[in-house]
Design an enzyme around this catalytic site. Structure first.
Site, mmCIF file in Angstrom:
data_model
loop_
_atom_site.group_PDB
_atom_site.id
_atom_site.type_symbol
_atom_site.label_atom_id
_atom_site.label_comp_id
_atom_site.label_asym_id
_atom_site.label_seq_id
_atom_site.Cartn_x
_atom_site.Cartn_y
_atom_site.Cartn_z
ATOM 1 N N HIS A 136 70.095 34.616 -10.360
ATOM 2 C CA HIS A 136 69.259 33.559 -10.925
ATOM 3 C C HIS A 136 70.166 32.391 -11.291
ATOM 4 O O HIS A 136 71.083 32.527 -12.109
ATOM 5 C CB HIS A 136 68.507 34.048 -12.166
ATOM 6 N N CYS A 137 69.903 31.239 -10.686
ATOM 7 C CA CYS A 137 70.760 30.077 -10.873
ATOM 8 C C CYS A 137 70.098 29.101 -11.847
ATOM 9 O O CYS A 137 68.978 28.625 -11.587
ATOM 10 C CB CYS A 137 71.022 29.387 -9.539
ATOM 11 N N PRO A 138 70.736 28.767 -12.963
ATOM 12 C CA PRO A 138 70.124 27.814 -13.898
ATOM 13 C C PRO A 138 70.092 26.389 -13.362
ATOM 14 O O PRO A 138 69.268 25.588 -13.799
ATOM 15 C CB PRO A 138 71.023 27.916 -15.143
ATOM 16 N N ASN B 270 66.949 26.359 -11.582
ATOM 17 C CA ASN B 270 65.870 26.961 -12.370
ATOM 18 C C ASN B 270 65.023 27.883 -11.501
ATOM 19 O O ASN B 270 63.789 27.877 -11.568
ATOM 20 C CB ASN B 270 64.995 25.877 -13.002
#
Length: 327
Positions: free
Chosen positions: A182-184, A187
Site C-alpha cells: 500500500h503506497c501512501p 493513496n
C-alpha cells in the site's frame, strides 16, 4: 479536571512535592503528573480490546493519504514551474525549444502514470462460491498430463475468494490481486492492474529529476552566489535552489526504490513475496517476467514506456504461470 488537579496528601498530612513553594520542583513534577493523568483518561475512554494498533495505522493512512498525494503533486509541479518559468527562458532559442519538448514529454508521462496509479483499481478478487476448480497440469492442454483439483480459499476478513498472490490490505479493508504494498503517495494499493503504472511513475519521476538536476546545475551554482554578485532576484534564487535540492534528493531515492522494483519485476516477485524469501515459483525468465508486468511485446522496442499505446497486460490476476508449466 478534578482528577488532574486534585492534591493528594500522604498519611502524615504532607502535600506532594509539586505543591511545595520551590519553583524548580513544581516545574519538574507538575508536567509529569499532568501527562500521566491525561494518558490515564485516554486509556479509560478508549478500551484496548476495541482498537488495535493496525486499526490506528489504517485510520491515519486513510486520513493522510489524500494529503500525501496532494503533497507529491505539489512538489513536482513546483519543480516544473521553476524549470519552465525561470530556467528555460535563460537559454538560447535552439536549446530552449529542444529542452522544452523533453521537459513536456517527461511531465506529461509523469502526470499520466501517477494519475492512473491513483485512480485505477489494483484488482478485486471475485466473490467466494466454494466451487473447486479442475485444471490440467500442463498448460499446453495435453489430457495425458493429468489434472488437479484446486480447492478455493476464502479471506476471513472480507469473505471474498483469495487466489494465489492475493492479500488483504488492512488500510483499504479489501483483498487485492497480486498485492505488492500500500503506497501512501498514490493513496492506493499497488496490485495486478496498476503495478505497471506505478513502475512507470517511478521511472519518469527519476528521469525527470535527473533531467532537472543537469539542466539547473549552472543556475543552481549561480543562485548560491551572494546577492550583490548574482544577476537573479531573491525569489528566483530560492526557487531554483530549492528545486535543485528536491530533484537531487528524489533522484537518489528513486535510484534505490526503482532499482528494488526492477529486481522484483525481473524475478517476478512482489514486495510481500520478497520478504518471504526463496526463489519465486512464478519466475519464468526475465523476458516473461517483464511482459507479465508491462504487457506483451519486445523490450527493446520501448513501446512499454507509453502505456496508453502499449498492449494491455495479459491475464486476469487469478492464475499465473509457474516454472513447472514451462518444463
Amino acid at each position: 479536571l478534578k482528577t488532574i488537579f486534585r492534591m493528594p496528601i500522604d498519611h502524615l498530612g504532607r502535600p506532594p512535592p509539586w505543591a511545595l513553594p520551590n519553583p524548580m520542583v513544581r516545574r519538574m513534577v507538575l508536567p509529569r503528573r499532568l501527562a500521566r493523568s491525561l494518558v490515564g483518561c485516554l486509556t479509560r475512554c478508549v478500551p484496548r480490546s476495541r482498537v488495535s494498533p493496525m486499526e490506528i495505522v489504517g485510520f491515519f493512512m486513510k486520513v493522510m493519504g489524500p494529503l500525501f498525494v496532494l503533497l507529491a503533486v505539489t512538489l513536482y509541479l513546483f519543480v516544473a514551474y521553476t524549470v519552465f518559468w525561470y530556467v528555460l527562458p535563460q537559454l538560447s532559442e535552439g536549446r530552449r525549444v529542444a529542452l522544452s519538448a523533453v521537459a513536456w514529454f517527461l511531465l506529461a508521462n509523469l502526470i499520466y502514470n501517477h494519475g492512473m496509479a491513483v485512480c485505477l483499481d489494483p484488482g478485486l478478487p471475485p466473490l467466494f462460491d466454494g466451487v473447486a476448480v479442475v485444471t490440467l497440469k500442463s498448460d499446453k492442454g495435453d489430457p495425458e498430463a493429468g489434472s488437479e483439483i484446486i480447492e478455493p480459499k476464502q479471506c476471513k476478513r472480507c469473505l471474498r475468494s483469495k487466489p494465489d498472490r492475493t492479500h488483504h490490505c488492512s488500510i483499504c479493508n479489501r483483498c487485492v490481486l497480486k498485492m505488492d504494498h500500500h503506497c501512501p503517495w498514490i493513496n492506493n494499493c499497488v496490485g495486478f492492474r496498476n503495478y505497471r503504472y506505478f513502475c512507470l511513475f517511478l521511472f519518469y519521476l527519476g528521469a525527470g529529476c535527473l533531467f532537472v538536476t543537469f539542466l539547473c546545475f549552472e543556475t543552481f551554482l549561480e543562485s548560491l552566489k551572494p546577492r550583490r554578485r548574482s544577476r537573479m532576484d531573491f525569489f528566483t534564487r530560492q526557487c531554483i535552489s530549492l528545486s535543485w535540492v528536491l530533484a537531487a534528493c528524489i533522484f537518489m531515492a528513486m535510484c534505490l526504490l526503482g532499482g528494488f522494483h526492477t529486481y522484483l519485476v525481473l524475478t517476478n516477485r512482489t514486495t510481500i513475496e520478497f520478504h518471504g524469501g526463496g526463489r519465486s515459483p512464478y519466475d519464468i525468465g526475465r523476458t516473461g517476467n517483464f511482459q507479465q508486468v508491462f504487457g506483451p511485446g519486445s523490450i527493446w522496442k520501448f513501446r512499454w514506456l507509453l502505456p496508453f499505446v502499449a498492449l494491455p497486460v495479459e491475464g486476469d490476476g487469478l492464475r499465473f504461470p509457474t516454472r513447472d508449466d514451462y518444463r
